[in-house]
Design a protein around this motif. Structure first.
Motif, PDB file in Angstrom:
ATOM      1  N   ALA A   6       0.837  -1.244   0.026  1.00  0.00           N
ATOM      2  CA  ALA A   6       0.022  -0.002  -0.188  1.00  0.00           C
ATOM      3  C   ALA A   6       1.039   1.320  -0.034  1.00  0.00           C
ATOM      4  CB  ALA A   6      -1.046  -0.053   1.196  1.00  0.00           C
ATOM      5  N   LYS A   7       0.857   2.084  -1.122  1.00  0.00           N
ATOM      6  CA  LYS A   7       1.465   3.229  -1.233  1.00  0.00           C
ATOM      7  C   LYS A   7       0.816   4.471  -0.907  1.00  0.00           C
ATOM      8  CE  LYS A   7       3.194   6.943  -3.834  1.00  0.00           C
ATOM      9  NZ  LYS A   7       2.613   7.933  -4.818  1.00  0.00           N
ATOM     10  N   PHE A   8       1.356   5.211   0.044  1.00  0.00           N
ATOM     11  CA  PHE A   8       0.569   6.780   0.339  1.00  0.00           C
ATOM     12  C   PHE A   8       1.482   7.691  -0.269  1.00  0.00           C
ATOM     13  CE2 PHE A   8      -1.184   3.328   2.884  1.00  0.00           C
ATOM     14  CZ  PHE A   8      -2.567   3.902   2.904  1.00  0.00           C
ATOM     15  N   ARG A 150      10.819  12.141 -10.321  1.00  0.00           N
ATOM     16  CA  ARG A 150       9.655  12.498  -9.437  1.00  0.00           C
ATOM     17  C   ARG A 150       8.521  11.762  -9.325  1.00  0.00           C
ATOM     18  NH1 ARG A 150       9.914  17.878  -7.679  1.00  0.00           N
ATOM     19  NH2 ARG A 150       8.579  17.077  -6.079  1.00  0.00           N
ATOM     20  N   GLY A 151       8.053  11.401  -8.545  1.00  0.00           N
ATOM     21  CA  GLY A 151       6.749  10.636  -8.288  1.00  0.00           C
ATOM     22  C   GLY A 151       7.227   9.068  -8.239  1.00  0.00           C
ATOM     23  N   GLY A 152       8.516   8.974  -8.186  1.00  0.00           N
ATOM     24  CA  GLY A 152       9.135   7.677  -8.000  1.00  0.00           C
ATOM     25  C   GLY A 152       8.914   6.547  -6.995  1.00  0.00           C
ATOM     26  N   SER A 153       7.867   7.449  -5.891  1.00  0.00           N
ATOM     27  CA  SER A 153       7.606   6.194  -5.006  1.00  0.00           C
ATOM     28  C   SER A 153       6.473   5.069  -5.623  1.00  0.00           C
ATOM     29  CB  SER A 153       6.836   7.076  -3.911  1.00  0.00           C
ATOM     30  OG  SER A 153       7.636   7.939  -2.980  1.00  0.00           O
ATOM     31  N   ASP A 154       5.805   5.397  -6.463  1.00  0.00           N
ATOM     32  CA  ASP A 154       5.137   4.561  -7.155  1.00  0.00           C
ATOM     33  C   ASP A 154       5.788   3.462  -7.704  1.00  0.00           C
ATOM     34  OD1 ASP A 154       2.755   6.529  -6.877  1.00  0.00           O
ATOM     35  OD2 ASP A 154       2.942   7.059  -9.176  1.00  0.00           O
ATOM     36  N   THR A 155       6.972   3.815  -8.199  1.00  0.00           N
ATOM     37  CA  THR A 155       7.843   2.778  -8.816  1.00  0.00           C
ATOM     38  C   THR A 155       8.446   1.716  -7.737  1.00  0.00           C
ATOM     39  OG1 THR A 155       8.512   4.172 -10.719  1.00  0.00           O
ATOM     40  CG2 THR A 155       9.739   2.276 -10.242  1.00  0.00           C
ATOM     41  N   ALA A 208      -0.221  12.147 -17.670  1.00  0.00           N
ATOM     42  CA  ALA A 208      -1.197  11.753 -16.490  1.00  0.00           C
ATOM     43  C   ALA A 208      -0.386  11.625 -15.367  1.00  0.00           C
ATOM     44  CB  ALA A 208      -2.033  10.571 -16.984  1.00  0.00           C
ATOM     45  N   GLY A 209      -0.507  12.524 -14.350  1.00  0.00           N
ATOM     46  CA  GLY A 209       0.532  12.351 -13.089  1.00  0.00           C
ATOM     47  C   GLY A 209      -0.048  11.504 -12.156  1.00  0.00           C
ATOM     48  N   VAL A 210      -1.094  10.727 -12.327  1.00  0.00           N
ATOM     49  CA  VAL A 210      -1.638  10.001 -11.365  1.00  0.00           C
ATOM     50  C   VAL A 210      -0.809   8.606 -11.163  1.00  0.00           C
ATOM     51  CG1 VAL A 210      -3.221   8.764 -12.964  1.00  0.00           C
ATOM     52  CG2 VAL A 210      -3.811   8.880 -10.455  1.00  0.00           C
TER      53      VAL A 210
HETATM   54 MG    MG Z   1       2.604  10.913  -7.594  1.00  0.00          MG
END
Ligand code: MG
Ligand code: ADP
Ligand code: ASP
Length: 425
Positions: A6-8, A150-155, A208-210
């Motif tokens: 679960a990523k927040f 940037r946004g790398g926590s998703d990865t 799409a930054g989501v």
């Molecule tokens: Mg993000």
């Protein structure tokens, strides 16, 4: 019993109150009999603030130091979340990227994950802990900290999910799934129940930054199922997965991207080898060129335009200062007020007429097209930034994507969202 990552994201852990809510959510999963590993981003706008601090002491901060600095953001949120979980009577243990076994290459600021060692996380799970992993960071072969873009926590989340063989990788954010367009720009956007890796990859690549594009790439390669959902409610979100039965929509969604600039070289002598020289020079200076437009030549001269990320602009200027005189071009001009709007859909490749409808819709709405590029499943246009919202909305309407109801969350203030969080929905 499921094994869940679960990523927040930053908004979901922006304050101590929100961190407490995340802790409650994780504990609820354990109470329901599931095993869970949390991955967190830095609190709120921490990463931007750290970038600002670095810029205040150095115009061009060394990449190694920068990654070391940025990785501290996630280390604050991971420890606070672990403490919040412990305060509620459950065992938790936080892990930096290195401790979580995220091994990357040495490309600071955009490192690629090359290996995931799952031992410590598995061990913590087996001993009854809720592991909390710092997103966005890894360790390179020299033992230096790296960050994943940037946004790398998703990865990180997808990589950890793959590494421990999780059933699903849940990505919690301030929207309740993937919409047909950014709901904050297009209030009539519809939430998708499911989307294929290919369509999601193209949407992420188009801005799409989501979900971070790398995360989707990784998930597609290794077959990790992603569930994009809201940090503020229990509603089902959007599943990103491969499903041969999934309908191939002509247009799945529309993305917009304001992170690029357009550069035009004026009056370039129209001779063989000019484009080769220009684009080889840009490539050598690591400028990622996206779209290219060459105008019809007149009197032996032509204009050449291209787009590239704003982040590459300084490097592009360096190249052009050198190359423009060599090419005997008159000058180069930079336009930073542009936006790229992209229609995406795997079904596009078998449906003629997408470009015709897109161009006539933009024309009817007095939106001038500055550049065009296509792939079999994407059509992108560059427009003036001030017209981007209108472009997204009119294309969304023209391609029949509009929902009957309006995305109500767009009306909510930060306080209202916080109040919703406090109520636990
Ligand atoms: Mg993000
Ligand atoms: P986090 O900080 O949790 O990682 P992000 O801000 O990166 O969250 O991603 C969520 C945001 O993505 C939303 O607030 C929304 O404005 C934006 N977004 C862009 N395109 C889309 C889309 N097609 N569907 C849903 N959200 C989108
Ligand atoms: N904190 C990092 C960022 O702001 C990584 C992330 O949030 O995913 O880009």
């Amino acid at each position: 019993m499921s094994l869940i990552v679960a990523k927040f994201g930053g908004t979901s852990v922006a304050s101590p109150e929100r961190i407490q809510m995340v802790a409650k959510r994780l504990i609820a999963k354990r109470q329901a009999g599931d095993q869970v590993v949390a991955v967190v981003s830095a609190m709120g706008k921490t990463t931007d603030e750290l970038i600002g601090l670095a810029a205040a002491v150095n115009d061009n901060p060394p990449a190694r130091e920068m990654d070391r600095l940025l990785s501290t953001g996630e280390q604050v949120s991971m420890t606070l979340l672990a403490m919040a979980i412990e305060s509620k009577g459950y065992k938790a243990m936080s892990f930096t990227g290195r401790q979580a076994g995220i091994e990357t290459d040495g490309m600071h600021a955009k490192a690629k994950i090359i290996k995931v060692h799952n031992e410590r996380i598995m061990d913590a799970l087996n001993r009854g802990y809720i592991p909390v992993v710092a997103g966005f960071q890894g360790i390179d072969p020299n033992g230096d900290m790296t960050t994943l873009g940037r946004g790398g926590s998703d990865t990180t989340a997808v990589a950890v999910a793959w590494g421990i063989g999780a059933d699903v990788c849940e990505i919690y954010s301030d929207v309740d799934g993937v919409y047909t367009a950014d709901p904050r720009v297009c209030p009539r956007a519809k939430k998708l129940d499911a989307i294929s890796y290919d369509d999601m990859l193209e949407l992420s690549a188009a801005g799409a930054g989501v979900l971070q594009m790398r995360a989707v790439e990784f998930a597609r390669k290794w077959g990790v199922v992603i569930h994009s959902r809201s940090a503020f409610s229990d509603a089902e979100g959007t599943y990103i997965k491969e499903d041969p039965a999934m309908e191939e929509a002509v247009i799945t969604g529309i993305a917009h991207d304001t992170s690029e600039v357009k550069i035009t070289l004026r009056q370039v002598p129209d001779m063989t080898g000019v484009a080769a020289k220009l684009f080889s020079g840009l490539a050598a200076d690591m400028v990622s060129v996206d779209m290219i437009i060459q105008n019809i030549s007149e009197d032996g001269f032509t204009d050449i335009s291209f787009t590239c990320p704003k982040a590459d602009l300084d490097r592009a200027r360096n190249t052009l200062e050198r190359i423009v005189p060599e090419l005997n071009a008159r000058e180069y001009v930079v336009d930073t007020n542009i936006a790229k709007v992209s229609l995406v859909g795997t079904g596009m490749k078998s449906s003629p007429g997408v470009a015709a409808l897109a161009f006539s819709t933009l024309g009817e709405n007095n939106i001038n097209i500055l550049a065009i590029s296509t792939s079999p499943i994407r059509l992108s246009v560059v427009v003036e930034q001030s017209q981007a919202t209108e472009a997204v909305r009119c294309l969304h309407h023209a391609f029949g994507l509009d929902s009957d109801s309006i995305f109500e969350e767009t009306q909510l203030s930060a306080e209202e969202i916080a109040a919703k969080m406090a109520k636990g929905r």
